[in-house]
Design a protein around this motif. Structure first.
Motif, PDB file in Angstrom:
ATOM      1  N   ASP A 148     -13.917   4.172  -4.222  1.00  0.00           N
ATOM      2  CA  ASP A 148     -12.499   3.947  -4.504  1.00  0.00           C
ATOM      3  C   ASP A 148     -11.703   5.246  -4.378  1.00  0.00           C
ATOM      4  O   ASP A 148     -10.580   5.262  -3.855  1.00  0.00           O
ATOM      5  N   ARG A 149     -12.309   6.344  -4.858  1.00  0.00           N
ATOM      6  CA  ARG A 149     -11.627   7.634  -4.799  1.00  0.00           C
ATOM      7  C   ARG A 149     -11.347   8.045  -3.354  1.00  0.00           C
ATOM      8  O   ARG A 149     -10.240   8.501  -3.022  1.00  0.00           O
ATOM      9  N   TYR A 150     -12.325   7.861  -2.480  1.00  0.00           N
ATOM     10  CA  TYR A 150     -12.130   8.280  -1.096  1.00  0.00           C
ATOM     11  C   TYR A 150     -11.255   7.312  -0.318  1.00  0.00           C
ATOM     12  O   TYR A 150     -10.538   7.727   0.609  1.00  0.00           O
ATOM     13  N   GLU A 151     -11.282   6.056  -0.658  1.00  0.00           N
ATOM     14  CA  GLU A 151     -10.337   5.133  -0.032  1.00  0.00           C
ATOM     15  C   GLU A 151      -8.906   5.526  -0.387  1.00  0.00           C
ATOM     16  O   GLU A 151      -8.003   5.473   0.462  1.00  0.00           O
ATOM     17  N   ALA A 152      -8.694   5.944  -1.633  1.00  0.00           N
ATOM     18  CA  ALA A 152      -7.367   6.398  -2.050  1.00  0.00           C
ATOM     19  C   ALA A 152      -6.977   7.685  -1.318  1.00  0.00           C
ATOM     20  O   ALA A 152      -5.819   7.848  -0.892  1.00  0.00           O
ATOM     21  N   ALA A 163     -13.147  10.787   8.189  1.00  0.00           N
ATOM     22  CA  ALA A 163     -14.242  11.255   7.326  1.00  0.00           C
ATOM     23  C   ALA A 163     -14.082  10.707   5.912  1.00  0.00           C
ATOM     24  O   ALA A 163     -15.075  10.337   5.261  1.00  0.00           O
ATOM     25  N   TYR A 164     -12.856  10.639   5.407  1.00  0.00           N
ATOM     26  CA  TYR A 164     -12.629  10.042   4.090  1.00  0.00           C
ATOM     27  C   TYR A 164     -13.049   8.571   4.076  1.00  0.00           C
ATOM     28  O   TYR A 164     -13.691   8.103   3.126  1.00  0.00           O
ATOM     29  N   LEU A 165     -12.682   7.831   5.122  1.00  0.00           N
ATOM     30  CA  LEU A 165     -13.083   6.421   5.198  1.00  0.00           C
ATOM     31  C   LEU A 165     -14.603   6.292   5.268  1.00  0.00           C
ATOM     32  O   LEU A 165     -15.194   5.405   4.638  1.00  0.00           O
ATOM     33  N   ALA A 166     -15.238   7.173   6.043  1.00  0.00           N
ATOM     34  CA  ALA A 166     -16.700   7.133   6.160  1.00  0.00           C
ATOM     35  C   ALA A 166     -17.353   7.455   4.824  1.00  0.00           C
ATOM     36  O   ALA A 166     -18.339   6.815   4.425  1.00  0.00           O
ATOM     37  N   MET A 167     -16.825   8.445   4.104  1.00  0.00           N
ATOM     38  CA  MET A 167     -17.370   8.794   2.800  1.00  0.00           C
ATOM     39  C   MET A 167     -17.253   7.619   1.837  1.00  0.00           C
ATOM     40  O   MET A 167     -18.176   7.328   1.057  1.00  0.00           O
TER      41      MET A 167
END
Length: 666
Positions: free
Chosen positions: A418-422, A400-404
């Motif tokens: 960038d925030r969600y990739e981190a 879900a983080y990657l999708a976001m």
């Protein structure tokens, strides 16, 4: 006719009959169901084709009966009545309707027989358009007559005709034929057979928008609580219930996209998004009625008491991103209801449901350990373990983080992306360094109880979801765990329900275990005519998840298709198993384009762009390291990349509408 049996479905004489699936989480059904506050209303446009009295609950109304036939109550599939035909030649139960518009339809019915050679027939203007000769099968099975084309003024006769033994028929359903009609050809006839069956079966579960049908039907309340107008949707879950489930729908989404069911996927995803309110602490409803706006009452009592499972919240975010890449529909980015859901699911939801276990700087969404009506950490409802955190939840949270991140980047918010990739990187690093322990195989941690105990061993969903969601780092440890999953799923503690087994091909394809994935695909298919563990379900093949997932596993698994319609891009990699020399699909829809794709082994692929508005960049990907790849026979400089621990060589030719490009190694 046969001995009496408990009926399963609504006694209402409605335009969209119901059909049974397995029993699920059981609760007393409420007399009515609340609406999802922000859900889009179902269309008020009437269905384009109507069948009168499809479940025979109004007796013989709308039907014609010859001698030796009639309506009975002794052995209904659903509701209280059925149509019967005695054994012997020349008997028929039929209904004729006139088309008011142009369309293509599937017509399904549940039929049981006391002998072979009965027939289920559709005739258009007196000519047979489709027919099935019925076997001897005393338990109800679902039969479908596919892709019946009608023009305004055409007459359609739907008929059940007698055979060597009695025939019982019940619960007719009309479905709009899918926008896409994908076709598979191959050196291996098994995959052709499997795909053709799956395509017909999956489409038979699609609802005809505008149909008036029952709401809140379940095994305890077969009459439901009134009627509603059905929206564009499909069955995803128990077919003795008048709705679709978040977990099932998430797993069926790729197969639905292969059929071109973009509208259905969007309607269903949006209805779940609208249900994830602050009052629900941002959990989506577990199931909605086919009107796409009211909660299915058997699973919903109140805002503080409804079925909810942590992985589903995250899977719906991931699947929304995948639906966006398949369809190119920007409403996945621009609809405030959808966008708010993604943000809440990956932010406030995690914070609100994190607190039982200390994970340091990393937040991990948790269940309560108190059962499905209070929120569970895992899809595995059978273990009885009081789980706070589970492998399927944390793996789904990672995706879900990657999708976001992907959705935010597509919307132009690079800082949010960038925030969600981190966040995804941090969660995966924590999982591999700490959360999953140091053990391998049976000793890898796959969950934590509410009192902090680490759980190892076999957890079914909370085991196989970890490598399926690719949160486990590539290498020897993941390889050992995949071997463990394969062994456990084949052993004495294997899942008994077919729908659980449908995840195994996904798990192994995602990790490039092509032969093992194909083994499990064939295994699931070979069990399709076996009675489901819940007798009210019918056969395994009549569980919708089986057919939908087989479509997705063929295209995303065997053919390695990864669409990106918004960017007019497509990547592929062959995952053909040993012994399958070549595989081709035609009428593959991505955005507004139609493709054909063929893999010859693992070293040659051809893409034809049949039609579309724009050229597509095709990333033709092959495992291994090569300095060049041949594009239409000419060596071209190639590039390499590492994806999940595997090195690939690729080129990216532009494939304009009307063009075919072939890329190969050597």
């Amino acid at each position: 006719m046969t001995r009496s049996r408990v009926s399963l479905l609504s006694a209402l004489a409605l335009l969209a009959p119901l059909t049974p699936l397995a029993l699920g989480g059981a609760a007393e059904a409420a007399p009515a169901s609340p609406a999802a506050p922000a859900a889009s209303a179902a269309t008020a446009v009437p269905a384009s084709l109507n069948v009168s009295n499809p479940g025979f609950e109004q007796g013989g109304t709308g039907w014609r009966f010859t001698a030796g036939t009639g309506v009975a109550t002794n052995y209904p599939h659903g509701g209280a009545r059925l149509a019967y035909l005695d054994g012997g030649p020349g008997m028929k139960v039929s209904q004729t309707v006139t088309a008011t518009g142009r369309g293509v339809y599937d017509i399904s019915a549940w039929i049981a027989t006391g002998g072979p050679n009965g027939r289920y027939v559709a005739r258009v203007n007196g000519t047979v358009a489709a027919a099935q000769t019925l076997p001897s099968a005393s338990n109800y099975r679902r039969y479908t007559l596919s892709r019946i084309g009608l023009a305004p003024g055409d007459t359609l006769e739907i008929a059940f005709e007698s055979g060597d033994g009695w025939v019982n028929a019940d619960d007719l359903m009309l479905s709009p034929a899918s926008p896409a009609d994908p076709r598979i050809s191959s050196s291996d006839p098994k995959i052709v057979e499997m795909f053709d069956w799956s395509k017909r079966k999956a489409n038979s579960w699609v609802q005809l928008p505008g149909t008036q049908g029952p709401l809140n039907v379940d095994e305890n309340h077969t009459g439901g609580s009134g009627t509603g107008t059905y929206a564009a949707s499909y069955w995803a879950g128990y077919a003795n219930r008048s709705g679709y489930y978040s977990r099932d729908m998430a797993h069926q989404l790729a197969g639905a996209e292969v059929l071109g069911l973009h509208a259905e996927n969007k309607t269903m995803l949006r209805s779940f998004a609208a249900s994830a309110t602050a009052a629900h602490k941002y959990y989506p409803a577990w199931a909605l009625n086919f009107d796409a706006s009211t909660y299915l009452s058997i699973d919903y009592k109140s805002p503080s008491s409804f079925v909810r499972e942590v992985p589903a919240t995250f899977e719906l975010v991931q699947k929304s991103e995948e639906a966006y890449r398949w369809s190119g529909d920007r409403s996945y980015l621009e609809d405030p209801t959808m966008w708010d859901f993604y943000r809440h699911a990956t932010d406030e939801f995690v914070t609100l449901h994190d607190g039982l276990k200390n994970n340091g700087a990393v937040k991990v969404a948790e269940g309560t350990g108190r059962g499905i009506f209070q929120g569970t950490a895992s899809y595995n409802e059978q273990s009885g373990e009081p789980l706070a955190e589970a492998g399927d939840a944390i793996g789904s949270q990672y995706q879900a983080y990657l999708a976001m991140a992907s959705l935010a980047r597509a919307k132009g918010d690079c800082a949010l992306a960038d925030r969600y990739e981190a966040k995804a990187r941090d969660l995966k690093a924590y999982f591999n360094s700490t959360w999953s322990g140091t053990g391998s195989g049976a000793d890898m941690v796959r969950g934590y109880t509410t009192d902090g105990r680490a759980l190892t061993g076999w957890g079914k969903e909370n085991s196989w979801f970890m490598p399926m969601k690719q949160i486990v780092d590539p290498g020897a440890r993941r390889d050992a765990y995949l071997d463990y999953i394969d062994a456990q799923a084949s052993g004495a503690d294997r899942p008994t329900n077919i729908e659980a087994l449908t995840y195994l091909p996904d798990t192994f394809f995602r990790n490039n275990r092509n032969d093992t994935a194909w083994k499990w695909m064939k295994h699931v298919y070979d069990l399709k005519d076996v009675q489901h563990v819940n007798t009210k379900q019918g056969t395994n093949g009549d569980y919708p998840e089986v057919s939908f997932t087989m479509l997705g596993q063929t295209v995303e698994g065997l053919m390695g298709v990864a669409p990106n319609a918004p960017a007019h891009a497509l990547s592929t990699q062959s995952r053909l198993p040993s012994g399958m020399d070549w595989l081709r699909i035609d009428d593959l829809r991505v955005g507004d384009s139609v493709f054909s794709l063929r893999h010859d082994g693992a070293a040659k692929s051809s893409l034809t762009h049949g039609s579309g508005s724009s050229a597509y960049a095709w990333e033709a990907r092959f495992p291994g390291t090569y300095t060049t790849l041949k594009v239409d026979g000419v060596a071209q400089p190639a590039r390499t990349k590492v994806v999940d621990g595997v090195t690939y060589t690729y080129v990216t030719p532009s494939v304009a509408p009307g063009r075919t490009v072939t890329v190969q190694v050597g």
